[in-house]
Design an enzyme around this catalytic site. Structure first.
Site, PDB file in Angstrom:
ATOM      1  N   ASP A  65      45.074   6.619 -16.550  1.00 55.39           N
ATOM      2  CA  ASP A  65      45.715   5.293 -16.575  1.00 55.39           C
ATOM      3  C   ASP A  65      46.146   4.891 -15.163  1.00 55.39           C
ATOM      4  O   ASP A  65      45.946   3.756 -14.723  1.00 55.39           O
ATOM      5  CB  ASP A  65      46.881   5.240 -17.573  1.00 55.39           C
ATOM      6  CG  ASP A  65      47.827   6.421 -17.476  1.00 55.39           C
ATOM      7  OD1 ASP A  65      47.533   7.385 -16.740  1.00 55.39           O
ATOM      8  OD2 ASP A  65      48.881   6.382 -18.144  1.00 55.39           O
ATOM      9  N   TYR A 102      31.266  11.815 -26.324  1.00 54.90           N
ATOM     10  CA  TYR A 102      29.968  11.214 -26.618  1.00 54.90           C
ATOM     11  C   TYR A 102      29.095  12.137 -27.469  1.00 54.90           C
ATOM     12  O   TYR A 102      28.181  11.677 -28.149  1.00 54.90           O
ATOM     13  CB  TYR A 102      29.206  10.911 -25.322  1.00 54.90           C
ATOM     14  CG  TYR A 102      29.537   9.582 -24.693  1.00 54.90           C
ATOM     15  CD1 TYR A 102      30.832   9.275 -24.301  1.00 54.90           C
ATOM     16  CD2 TYR A 102      28.548   8.634 -24.476  1.00 54.90           C
ATOM     17  CE1 TYR A 102      31.128   8.059 -23.715  1.00 54.90           C
ATOM     18  CE2 TYR A 102      28.832   7.421 -23.884  1.00 54.90           C
ATOM     19  CZ  TYR A 102      30.125   7.139 -23.504  1.00 54.90           C
ATOM     20  OH  TYR A 102      30.400   5.932 -22.930  1.00 54.90           O
ATOM     21  N   ASP A 104      32.632   6.411 -17.894  1.00 48.73           N
ATOM     22  CA  ASP A 104      32.012   5.185 -18.392  1.00 48.73           C
ATOM     23  C   ASP A 104      32.925   3.999 -18.093  1.00 48.73           C
ATOM     24  O   ASP A 104      32.491   2.976 -17.554  1.00 48.73           O
ATOM     25  CB  ASP A 104      31.793   5.316 -19.912  1.00 48.73           C
ATOM     26  CG  ASP A 104      31.236   4.045 -20.519  1.00 48.73           C
ATOM     27  OD1 ASP A 104      30.304   3.474 -19.920  1.00 48.73           O
ATOM     28  OD2 ASP A 104      31.736   3.616 -21.572  1.00 48.73           O
ATOM     29  N   LYS A 138      43.383  13.158 -18.482  1.00 45.68           N
ATOM     30  CA  LYS A 138      44.565  12.721 -19.231  1.00 45.68           C
ATOM     31  C   LYS A 138      45.301  13.987 -19.671  1.00 45.68           C
ATOM     32  O   LYS A 138      45.508  14.240 -20.864  1.00 45.68           O
ATOM     33  CB  LYS A 138      44.126  11.842 -20.418  1.00 45.68           C
ATOM     34  CG  LYS A 138      45.249  11.166 -21.159  1.00 45.68           C
ATOM     35  CD  LYS A 138      45.948  10.063 -20.375  1.00 45.68           C
ATOM     36  CE  LYS A 138      47.150   9.515 -21.134  1.00 45.68           C
ATOM     37  NZ  LYS A 138      47.993   8.622 -20.315  1.00 45.68           N
ATOM     38  N   ASP A 158      32.659   0.956 -14.721  1.00 45.46           N
ATOM     39  CA  ASP A 158      32.575  -0.504 -14.880  1.00 45.46           C
ATOM     40  C   ASP A 158      33.649  -1.187 -14.030  1.00 45.46           C
ATOM     41  O   ASP A 158      33.397  -2.198 -13.384  1.00 45.46           O
ATOM     42  CB  ASP A 158      32.770  -0.919 -16.351  1.00 45.46           C
ATOM     43  CG  ASP A 158      31.449  -0.991 -17.110  1.00 45.46           C
ATOM     44  OD1 ASP A 158      30.516  -0.245 -16.738  1.00 45.46           O
ATOM     45  OD2 ASP A 158      31.362  -1.770 -18.069  1.00 45.46           O
TER      46      ASP A 158
HETATM   47  C1  IPM Z   1      26.622   3.283 -19.540  1.00 45.48           C
HETATM   48  C2  IPM Z   1      26.581   2.580 -20.873  1.00 45.48           C
HETATM   49  C3  IPM Z   1      26.236   3.614 -21.943  1.00 45.48           C
HETATM   50  C4  IPM Z   1      27.302   4.687 -21.939  1.00 45.48           C
HETATM   51  C5  IPM Z   1      26.079   3.010 -23.361  1.00 45.48           C
HETATM   52  C6  IPM Z   1      25.111   1.858 -23.395  1.00 45.48           C
HETATM   53  C7  IPM Z   1      25.699   4.057 -24.378  1.00 45.48           C
HETATM   54  O1  IPM Z   1      27.792   1.952 -21.109  1.00 45.48           O
HETATM   55  O2  IPM Z   1      25.587   3.879 -19.141  1.00 45.48           O
HETATM   56  O3  IPM Z   1      27.652   3.221 -18.880  1.00 45.48           O
HETATM   57  O4  IPM Z   1      28.365   4.507 -22.515  1.00 45.48           O
HETATM   58  O5  IPM Z   1      27.051   5.733 -21.333  1.00 45.48           O
HETATM   59 MG    MG Z   2      29.116   1.971 -19.454  1.00 50.26          MG
END
Ligand code: IPM
Ligand code: MG
Length: 357
Positions: free
Chosen positions: A223, A142, A247, A191, A251
């Protein structure tokens, strides 16, 4: 306590869900005798529209002068075509970096009342699972060098990942310290079969693990981890991983709890000032329609009370209120599952949480 909280409402559903969290905090303040002063600052698309910058300096200064920061969400289709540097998302990275918030805590906990909303079968979910993802937040790909250059096939783009021992150690320590207060198990995800940064990550984590003999440690490839999360989520207690893997995996972990609309997060550094935000995005498709689920933001406010201000009883009371509202059957559309009742809106959900307090 007298506390100053910077509000970064941002875009899409950001303003609605921040308003919900503010209402909940005000109620907690009056019940427990705290005075919260809220000061809004611009961030994201709305900041671009009003100032030309996704992260105005006044916002950074305001956050630095506050006791803690509550953030809604940033971004939306209106700003999608701007160059990378001018995008709303850039503001999020910028504020994390400016505040030195390298530890991102993303708890993925299944609320028993929401078992039916999890896409996993009940026998896989088990009684409940409770995972704490500790994501490194100010390093890795990032923040590495990026750009365009001429390559073998003409123009190409590149992003680079770098991690120093120091960065790995400080996030590792955060993870082990948290594990000590929970299930005492750490899984470090990397990884290392491909990436040099992951090999250094693994070596550093393994050395650190020796300082925590009371915590069970293991490594896992990313993975495999993505697969294990849906095969048997109960096996995880604390997960520690890099910015990008965190990240992605957060999710995934959030979805198996039933809804990304439920999950809070805390971003912390070396001071008590943190930034607290739901892990979901700005959901422009439902913005302004009173359809958003405010729970992730409300729970983020609870994390703020606990981690930044040491107000655990107050944080517990918010979490209990959310629990009891869910148990009573109230559901926003995103967590409706197979419920036969109509969904409630953001406002109604907030009112129910406030009265449950
Ligand atoms: C998160 C989001 C952010 C990230 C984006 C919006 C930049 O996906 O906070 O998980 O990737 O950190
Ligand atoms: Mg995210």
């Amino acid at each position: 306590m007298d506390l100053n909280i910077a509000l970064l409402k941002g875009d899409g559903i950001g303003p609605e869900i921040i308003d919900s969290a503010v209402e909940v905090l005000e109620r907690v303040g009056s019940l427990y005798g705290h005075k919260f002063t809220f000061t809004p600052y611009l961030i994201g698309g709305i900041a671009i529209d009003e100032t030309g910058e996704p992260l105005p300096q006044a916002t950074v200064d305001g956050c630095l002068a506050s006791d803690s920061v509550l953030l809604g969400a940033v971004g939306g289709p209106k700003w999608d075509d701007l160059p990378g540097d001018k995008r709303p998302e850039k503001a999020l990275l910028g504020i994390r970096y400016a505040l030195g918030l390298y530890t991102n805590l993303r708890p993925a906990k299944l609320f028993p009342a929401l078992k039916g909303a999890s896409p996993l079968r009940e026998d896989i979910v088990g009684a409940c699972f409770d995972i704490m993802i500790v994501r490194e937040l100010t390093g890795g790909i990032y923040f590495g060098d990026r750009g365009y250059r001429q390559g073998k096939y003409g123009e190409e783009a590149f992003d680079t990942e770098a991690y120093s021992v120091k960065e790995i150690e400080r996030i590792g320590k955060a993870a082990f310290d948290i594990a000590r207060k929970r299930g005492k198990r750490v899984t470090s995800i990397d990884k290392a079969n491909v990436l040099e940064t992951s090999r250094l990550w693994r070596k550093t984590m393994q050395a650190l693990a020796e300082q925590y003999p009371d915590v069970e440690y293991r490594d896992m490839l990313v993975d495999n981890a993505a697969m294990q999360l849906v095969r048997d989520p109960k096996q995880f207690d604390v997960i520690v991983t890099s910015n990008m893997f965190g990240d992605i995996l957060s999710d995934e972990a959030s979805q198996i709890t039933g809804s990304i609309g439920m999950l809070a997060s805390a971003s912390l550094g070396d001071t008590t000032r943190g930034m607290y935000e739901p892990i979901h995005g700005s959901a422009p498709d439902i913005a302004g329609q009173d359809k958003a689920n405010p729970i992730a933001t409300v729970l983020s406010a609870a994390m703020m009370l606990r981690y930044s201000f040491g107000l655990s009883a107050e944080a517990d009371s918010i979490e209990r209120a959310v629990d009891s509202v869910l148990t009573s059957g109230a559901r926003t559309a995103d967590i409706l599952g197979s419920s036969a009742l109509p969904p409630v809106g953001c406002r109604a959900m907030t009112e129910q949480i406030v009265s449950a307090l």
